[in-house]
Each structure stands twice: as structure tokens, then as C-alpha cells.
Write an enzyme that holds these catalytic residues in place. Sequence first.
Site, short mmCIF file in Angstrom:
data_model
loop_
_atom_site.label_atom_id
_atom_site.label_comp_id
_atom_site.label_asym_id
_atom_site.label_seq_id
_atom_site.Cartn_x
_atom_site.Cartn_y
_atom_site.Cartn_z
N ARG A 77 -4.26 7.00 -2.21
CA ARG A 77 -2.71 6.30 -2.19
C ARG A 77 -1.63 7.18 -2.80
O ARG A 77 -2.10 8.20 -3.83
CB ARG A 77 -2.72 5.17 -2.92
N ALA A 81 -14.45 -12.15 2.68
CA ALA A 81 -14.14 -10.61 2.72
C ALA A 81 -13.59 -10.53 1.23
O ALA A 81 -13.07 -11.05 0.57
CB ALA A 81 -12.91 -10.04 3.79
N TRP A 102 0.78 -1.18 -0.32
CA TRP A 102 0.09 0.03 -0.03
C TRP A 102 0.95 1.32 -0.06
O TRP A 102 1.74 1.44 1.07
CB TRP A 102 -1.04 -0.10 1.20
N VAL A 130 -6.54 -12.21 4.73
CA VAL A 130 -7.49 -13.52 4.36
C VAL A 130 -6.35 -14.77 4.23
O VAL A 130 -5.32 -14.76 3.99
CB VAL A 130 -7.91 -13.32 3.09
N HIS A 148 -7.35 1.66 2.32
CA HIS A 148 -8.44 0.75 1.60
C HIS A 148 -9.53 0.94 2.72
O HIS A 148 -9.34 1.35 3.98
CB HIS A 148 -8.03 -0.49 1.48
N GLN A 155 -13.39 2.35 -3.37
CA GLN A 155 -13.62 0.91 -3.07
C GLN A 155 -14.75 0.38 -2.48
O GLN A 155 -15.56 1.09 -1.59
CB GLN A 155 -12.55 0.41 -2.15
N1 DAH Z 1 -7.73 -4.08 1.00
C1 DAH Z 1 -7.20 -4.60 -0.12
C2 DAH Z 1 -6.37 -3.55 -1.01
O1 DAH Z 1 -6.92 -2.39 -1.06
C3 DAH Z 1 -8.11 -5.17 -1.23
C4 DAH Z 1 -8.80 -6.53 -0.31
C5 DAH Z 1 -8.15 -7.73 -0.88
C6 DAH Z 1 -9.81 -6.63 0.44
C7 DAH Z 1 -8.54 -9.00 -0.18
C8 DAH Z 1 -10.27 -7.73 1.19
C9 DAH Z 1 -9.65 -8.81 0.75
O2 DAH Z 1 -11.07 -7.76 2.04
O3 DAH Z 1 -9.99 -10.34 1.22
O4 DAH Z 1 -5.82 -3.77 -1.81
#
Ligand code: DAH
Length: 343
Positions: A194, A311, A154, A251, A168, A208
Site C-alpha cells: 500500500r 470471508a 485502499w 460482504v 489485499h 494478510q
Molecule cells: N480486504 C480487506 C482489506 O484489506 C480486509 C477484508 C475485510 C477481507 C472484510 C474480507 C472481508 O474478506 O470480509 O482491508
Amino acid sequence: MKNEIDNIYNQAISVIEKITNGEALEALRVEYMGRKQGKLTLLMKNIPDLSIAEKREIGPLINKVKNALTIAFDKKEKTLGQITNSENSFFDITLPGEKFNIGTLHPITQVRLQVEKIFQKMGFEILNPNEIDDDYHVFTSLNLPPQHPARDMWDTFWTENDLIPITHTSSMQNRAMKEKTPPFGVIVPGRCFRHEATDAHHEHTFYQVEGLYIGENINLSHLIGTILTFLQEYFQKELRYKIQPSYFPFVEPGLEFLVSCVMCDGKGEKDKIPCSTCGHSGWLELIPCGLTHPKVIEMAGLDPKKYSGFAWGMGLDRLVMLKYGIEDIRHFHAGDLRFLKQF
Ligand code: DAH
């Protein structure tokens, strides 16, 4: 002479009262006050012949009458003007009206509302993220402790007092788990930031929609079913899908959800021309997702032996671009009405 002056005044005043149009009023003004032949002017020309005593009396009197008549003429002119204006103010009700520019909702907002509706129908609740949040919610509570190398994924902005304009909307996972009782499902639509060099597909500010479902005995089929149902409803198309491994610390397993390209229907080309949307592959890498990591569940105070979940985090801008065939993400914030008026 005094009488003459009085007569002239009385005559003038009574005629002025009866006058009904501007031209007649102007003629009357010339008749009485005209610089060469005006009745009052002619009287004034006699003044030099008067005795000093008469001059003292007549001079001021003529001036007084002159001023009074000027006021009377001006006043009449004004009232005549008002009458003429109202007579002229004919209003043509058949003329086309003036056009007002009525704004529309931004395409991102329109799509956000659509997305929210689809997930609400599936029983998901909407949570709004804090646009500025702390390290714990953006990283640590998502199994990304300080110094964890995956933080490099990130490109984060930090404020001087160590807060984060959220990178995010996963930042709401921990709060959702603490506040709600399983089983529950939430989506978190929100604006993210970002430290990006912008190009056609990257913006420093973007949107998002995070999703989180926590319950008992949750497995990958729940995740796949939910995401596929959403995408087919959103694109109004039957889509093929595949999943491939990916990595996100919150995850396990982490996945990438791919669907057949909505532009070329998964063929990789359209009218023999390679499809640029899917890079000729026929697949769109659309939604990173996975099953919630037990540590993330534990950090929110729930028992990971009892509870499990899934998620995802999808890019809202991308969904809009795919639906409307928009080629450059930078259009969204350019404020160009030619772009915005198309929606
Ligand atoms: N938060 C991640 C991003 O911004 C995206 C994401 C990936 C969210 C996998 C999730 C997940 O909840 O399970 O790059």
C-alpha cells in the site's frame, strides 16, 4: 681444475640427498656456495689466473655446476618443507569446532506456517495470490466497480500498464469461486502493498491471510465459530469476543471481529498501568469479516440464491506482533540480526 669442479659437484649432490633437516641444508649451502668461503666460490676466484683457452672452458662449466647445485638445494628445501609441515600439522580433535551461523525462519514465516496448519486442520485449502494482479480481481469482482468511492479505502499502487501490486489478498476470492466446487474453504496468505506513510503500525509491505468459505445455508455463526476457534488455537487462550458493524463492499453484513486483549486479558490494564496494546479498552479489533455479498458470488458464476459464504482478511504482521509483544512493525523488514535472532 675440471676434475676438482666435478668432484665438488658430485660430493655436494650426494650429501644433499642425505640431508634431513633445514639447518643442515643451509650449512651445506654455505659450505659450497657461500659468497666468501664456499668451495665453488673459491674455485671461481682462480679463474683470472687461467689462460684464455682454459677460461673459455672452465667459466661456463663452473656456471653450469653453480646452477645445477642451486636447483638441487632449492628442490631439497622444498621437500624438507613439506615433510616439516606434515609433521607439524597435528590435529587436535578436542579443540572446539568452528561455529557456523545457521539462519532461522523469519518470524512472519514461522507464524504463517502455524496459521496455515490451524486452518488446514479445519479443512481449509491454501491458495497463493498473484503479487501483481489486475483491476478486475483486486476491485471490480469484489463489488468495487471503477469509480466506486469505497476504492479510497485502499491506498493503491498502480503500475504504468494499470496492474496492481495487490492491496489485499481478497484478490483471490473470484478465482477461488470459479475454480472450486462448493462447499469449499480456502485461505490466502500473501504479501500486500500500500501507498502508506510508514509508522509503528503501518508498512507499505505487509502480510494478510484472507479466508473464504462458500457453501449452502452459511450464516454468521459459521463465521464466528471459525474465527474464534482459530484465535484460541493460535493464542492458546480462552478469549471473549464481540462483533461490531463495519463496511466492506464485498460482504453484507460487514463486521469487525474483536477479542479480549491478549496482553492484559481484557482488563484494559496490567499491574495498574493502562494497556497500550488495546488502548486501555480491553478489546482488540482484530479481524474484519462478513458474509459474502451476493453480487460477489454472482460475479464468480455461482447462484447466490443457492450459495452463501463468509470471508475475512486478517493482518499476519499484527498476529506476530501480538504473540511476541513486538511494538514496531518496521522491525520485520529492517534486516537487523539482533531482532531476527530472538525467534
Ligand atoms: N480486504 C480487506 C482489506 O484489506 C480486509 C477484508 C475485510 C477481507 C472484510 C474480507 C472481508 O474478506 O470480509 O482491508
